[in-house]
Design a protein around this motif. Sequence first.
Motif, PDB file in Angstrom:
ATOM      1  N   GLN A  31      -0.344   8.654   2.330  1.00 50.90           N
ATOM      2  CA  GLN A  31      -1.153   8.786   3.543  1.00 50.90           C
ATOM      3  C   GLN A  31      -1.202   7.472   4.317  1.00 50.90           C
ATOM      4  O   GLN A  31      -1.122   7.458   5.549  1.00 50.90           O
ATOM      5  N   VAL A  32      -1.319   6.364   3.602  1.00 50.49           N
ATOM      6  CA  VAL A  32      -1.333   5.052   4.256  1.00 50.49           C
ATOM      7  C   VAL A  32      -0.006   4.801   4.963  1.00 50.49           C
ATOM      8  O   VAL A  32       0.036   4.355   6.116  1.00 50.49           O
ATOM      9  N   LEU A  33       1.101   5.102   4.284  1.00 48.66           N
ATOM     10  CA  LEU A  33       2.419   4.879   4.878  1.00 48.66           C
ATOM     11  C   LEU A  33       2.649   5.775   6.091  1.00 48.66           C
ATOM     12  O   LEU A  33       3.302   5.372   7.055  1.00 48.66           O
ATOM     13  N   ARG A  34       2.119   6.998   6.046  1.00 50.89           N
ATOM     14  CA  ARG A  34       2.277   7.901   7.193  1.00 50.89           C
ATOM     15  C   ARG A  34       1.618   7.330   8.442  1.00 50.89           C
ATOM     16  O   ARG A  34       2.022   7.622   9.561  1.00 50.89           O
ATOM     17  N   GLY A  35       0.588   6.531   8.252  1.00 52.50           N
ATOM     18  CA  GLY A  35      -0.124   5.971   9.393  1.00 52.50           C
ATOM     19  C   GLY A  35       0.482   4.686   9.928  1.00 52.50           C
ATOM     20  O   GLY A  35      -0.048   4.102  10.878  1.00 52.50           O
ATOM     21  N   THR A  57       4.205  -4.832   4.304  1.00 54.00           N
ATOM     22  CA  THR A  57       4.509  -5.593   3.095  1.00 54.00           C
ATOM     23  C   THR A  57       3.762  -5.026   1.894  1.00 54.00           C
ATOM     24  O   THR A  57       2.723  -4.372   2.026  1.00 54.00           O
ATOM     25  N   ALA A  58       4.308  -5.314   0.724  1.00 54.28           N
ATOM     26  CA  ALA A  58       3.678  -4.861  -0.515  1.00 54.28           C
ATOM     27  C   ALA A  58       2.283  -5.449  -0.661  1.00 54.28           C
ATOM     28  O   ALA A  58       1.361  -4.780  -1.141  1.00 54.28           O
ATOM     29  N   ALA A  59       2.119  -6.702  -0.244  1.00 55.63           N
ATOM     30  CA  ALA A  59       0.807  -7.348  -0.360  1.00 55.63           C
ATOM     31  C   ALA A  59      -0.236  -6.612   0.475  1.00 55.63           C
ATOM     32  O   ALA A  59      -1.372  -6.402   0.036  1.00 55.63           O
ATOM     33  N   THR A  60       0.151  -6.205   1.690  1.00 52.88           N
ATOM     34  CA  THR A  60      -0.783  -5.484   2.560  1.00 52.88           C
ATOM     35  C   THR A  60      -1.144  -4.127   1.975  1.00 52.88           C
ATOM     36  O   THR A  60      -2.318  -3.729   1.948  1.00 52.88           O
ATOM     37  N   LEU A  61      -0.132  -3.403   1.495  1.00 53.59           N
ATOM     38  CA  LEU A  61      -0.379  -2.084   0.908  1.00 53.59           C
ATOM     39  C   LEU A  61      -1.245  -2.198  -0.345  1.00 53.59           C
ATOM     40  O   LEU A  61      -2.178  -1.412  -0.538  1.00 53.59           O
ATOM     41  N   LEU A 116       7.668   4.787   5.752  1.00 56.71           N
ATOM     42  CA  LEU A 116       7.929   6.187   5.420  1.00 56.71           C
ATOM     43  C   LEU A 116       8.611   6.831   6.614  1.00 56.71           C
ATOM     44  O   LEU A 116       8.015   6.977   7.676  1.00 56.71           O
ATOM     45  N   ARG A 117       9.878   7.194   6.424  1.00 64.03           N
ATOM     46  CA  ARG A 117      10.619   7.830   7.507  1.00 64.03           C
ATOM     47  C   ARG A 117      10.097   9.243   7.737  1.00 64.03           C
ATOM     48  O   ARG A 117       9.548   9.867   6.839  1.00 64.03           O
TER      49      ARG A 117
END
Length: 238
Positions: free
Chosen positions: A12-16, A22-26, A61-62
Motif C-alpha cells: 500500500q505504501v509503494l502504491r502511493g 529508499t529502503a531507509a524511508t520505507l 511499484l510498477r
Amino acid sequence: MSRTTRLLTLLQVLRGKSRPVTAATLAGELEISERTLYRDIAELTALGAPIYGEAGIGYVLRSGLFLPPLMLNADETEAIVLGLRYVDQRGDEVLSKAAADALAKIAAVLAPEALDALRNPTVLPGPPGYGFAPNAVPLNVFRQAIRDQAKLHIDYADANQVPSQRLIWPLALGFLNEVRIIVAWCELRSAYRTFRTDRISAANEQGERYPGRRSDLLRTWRKQMQLDEAGRFTPDKN
C-alpha cells in the motif's frame, strides 16, 4: 504487526509513491529494520509483485494488477468469480478469453481458504437466455474506437429496418441480457444515442478523435439518463 499485515502495508505504501523510495524511508514508515524490509521486498517480488529497484537507489511499484494472498475474502472472491463467469458467458470471443485468463491468474495467487470460494462458489450466473444476434462488425472494433476516442462512421438500421448513416463518438459498450449496444454521441441527431451492435452493418474509423474527454461525455450522458455509476440503462429508439 503480523508478517502478512506488514507485507500488505508495504504494498500500500509503494502504491502511493510515484518515484523510487529508499529502503531507509520505507523502513521508517513501516517502523521496521532495513534488513527486514529487504526480506519483505524479496518475498513480495517472488510472489509476483512488480517491484523494481535495488538497495541504495530505491524501490517503486510498477502499474499492473497484483493480488497477494489473503487480499480477498470469500465474499470478494465470489463477487469476482460471478462477474468473470458472466462475462465468459455473454462476452464476445475476446472478452470471454480475457475473463478465463483473469480467473486463472486470480486463482494462482489466492490463499488456500479463498480458493474454495472460487472452486465451489455459492453464486452462479444464470443461463445467457436466447443468445445474442450475430454482429457484422466485431465488438473489438468498437472497443478499440472507444479507447482511441475515435469517431466512427456506421451504417445503421433502426427497429423498422430503416437504414441510415451516422457519424458517432463511441463512449461505451453495453451488455444487456439479449442485446449489446453502443452508447455514443450522434452527430446526425446532435444528441446522445444508443445503437444495437447487431443493427450495425459497417463501421469505419475516420482518423479523427472526437473533442473533449470520454469520461466527461459519459458522465454527462449518465446525468441526462439519471443513471448511477453502475450505468444501468434501457436502449432508446433510433
